[in-house]
Design an enzyme around this catalytic site. Structure first.
Site, PDB file in Angstrom:
ATOM      1  N   GLN A  43      -4.661  -1.288   9.914  1.00 58.63           N
ATOM      2  CA  GLN A  43      -4.591  -2.571   9.260  1.00 58.63           C
ATOM      3  C   GLN A  43      -5.132  -3.658  10.013  1.00 58.63           C
ATOM      4  OE1 GLN A  43      -3.282  -3.240   5.925  1.00 58.63           O
ATOM      5  NE2 GLN A  43      -4.062  -5.329   6.126  1.00 58.63           N
TER       6      GLN A  43
ATOM      7  N   LYS B 169       0.830  -1.203   0.148  1.00 64.38           N
ATOM      8  CA  LYS B 169      -0.143   0.016   0.106  1.00 64.38           C
ATOM      9  C   LYS B 169       0.969   1.281  -0.102  1.00 64.38           C
ATOM     10  CE  LYS B 169      -3.854  -2.306   2.202  1.00 64.38           C
ATOM     11  NZ  LYS B 169      -4.350  -2.590   3.360  1.00 64.38           N
TER      12      LYS B 169
ATOM     13  N   ASP C 298     -11.209   3.117   4.511  1.00 67.08           N
ATOM     14  CA  ASP C 298     -11.691   1.599   4.330  1.00 67.08           C
ATOM     15  C   ASP C 298     -13.058   1.521   4.362  1.00 67.08           C
ATOM     16  OD1 ASP C 298      -9.818  -0.352   4.101  1.00 67.08           O
ATOM     17  OD2 ASP C 298      -9.249  -0.471   5.963  1.00 67.08           O
TER      18      ASP C 298
END
Ligand code: NDP
Length: 300
Positions: A98, A54, A121
């Site tokens: 994460q 990422k 997200d």
């Protein structure tokens, strides 16, 4: 094999190219550089790979990448304090924590502490509610990537029968909401669904997000249907040598491709689109934060 292969790797490169163009314009016209902060707690090897990848792609499209790597025993208070700092940092437009987090940390509490406008997200409860009520939100990256590929392949999705196999908060449910938003007739199947093959065989679109290697076979699929395989499963591959593994989806590729009209492969299908959509969400969040027009084709 008769199905068209939907090339997620190539599509993701196109999406990243559009993001990069928009980032260039934001810098040139407004002096703004979108920033993405990724927070990793602990040393889970798979998470480390994702975070590295990422970060690399964030920099490649011209955005600022900030990584916070915290020890596995980081306290909830310290993690929440870091998120509060990032929420208040005007140079950061997207925050991603994460998952999974170590067991002593409350994932819901942590995710819901992110400013919803920076929740790239799309997991914050406010964004879940906005998506569920058809309002502008940050949309979870994996379902957004699936939607983009489906729109690209079909044009309009209106009136199509879609079956989503899997009802997780991360993939299945938001996928169903997005398909409903595009006027599909949507069914969500799960582990308790009766005669599931009959349910999927009625679908023009099957999205499989189950986590069971090659569960969906060609006899589950209506001839000509589109199959989107979200699954990422590592299985033994003795043919490649002792102890070797290979990645497979939730769909048995060869068998489904015999029947389907179009199908995404694993790897090279949904996976690359997920990171591309994370970058798309970050540039969208940056535009919204600055009251600027959003990039076209990068949001739901
Ligand atoms: P979850 O484990 O959270 O959810 C799996 C879902 O599948 C559940 O709703 C479960 O039903 C359903 N299910 C399990 N077994 C069956 C069965 N035999 N028949 C029908 N339904 C079943 O998984 P996720 O949604 O997080 O992920 C799904 C897959 O997608 C995984 O392989 C994951 O690795 C992959 N993934 C890929 C991403 C990408 O970027 N490509 C991103 C995220 C996930 P029930 O609720 O009844 O238990």
């Amino acid at each position: 094999m008769s199905a068209t292969i939907i090339d997620g790797k190539a599509f993701a490169a196109t999406v990243r190219g559009k993001v990069a163009e928009h980032v260039t314009r934001l810098k040139a016209d407004h002096g703004i550089t979108p920033g993405l902060a990724v927070v990793l707690v602990g040393e889970d090897p798979a998470s480390q790979v994702y975070v590295r990848s990422k970060g690399k792609m964030t920099v490649e499209v011209g955005m600022t990448s900030v990584e916070h790597k915290l020890d596995a025993d980081t306290s909830e208070a310290d993690l929440l304090a870091l998120i509060a700092d990032l929420n208040g940092d005007p140079a950061i437009h997207g925050i991603l924590v994460q998952l999974p987090l170590p067991g002593h940390l409350n994932e819901d509490l942590v995710i819901n502490s992110i400013d919803p406008a920076k929740d790239v997200d799309g997991f914050h409860i406010s964004n879940v509610g906005l998506l569920g009520t058809g309002q502008k939100s940050m949309v979870p990256c994996t379902p957004l990537g699936c939607l983009m590929m489906l729109r690209d392949h079909h044009g309009s999705l209106s009136g199509l029968n879609a079956v989503v196999v899997g009802r997780s908060n991360i993939v299945g449910k938001p996928m169903a909401q997005l398909l409903l938003g595009d006027s599909c007739t949507v069914t969500i199947a799960h582990s308790r669904t009766k005669d599931i093959q009959d349910v999927t065989r009625a679908a023009d679109i099957v999205v499989a997000a189950v986590g069971r290697p090659e569960m969906v076979t060609g006899d589950w699929i209506k001839p000509g249907a589109t199959v989107i395989d979200v699954g990422i499963n590592r299985t033994d591959a003795p043919e490649k040598g002792e102890g070797k593994t290979r990645l497979v989806g939730d769909c048995a590729f060869d068998s489904c491709a015999e029947v389907a009209g179009a199908i995404t492969p694993v790897p090279g299908g949904v996976g690359p689109m997920t990171i591309a959509c994370l970058l798309a969400n970050t540039v969208t969040a940056c535009c919204r934060a600055n009251g600027l027009a959003e990039p076209e084709g990068l949001t739901a």
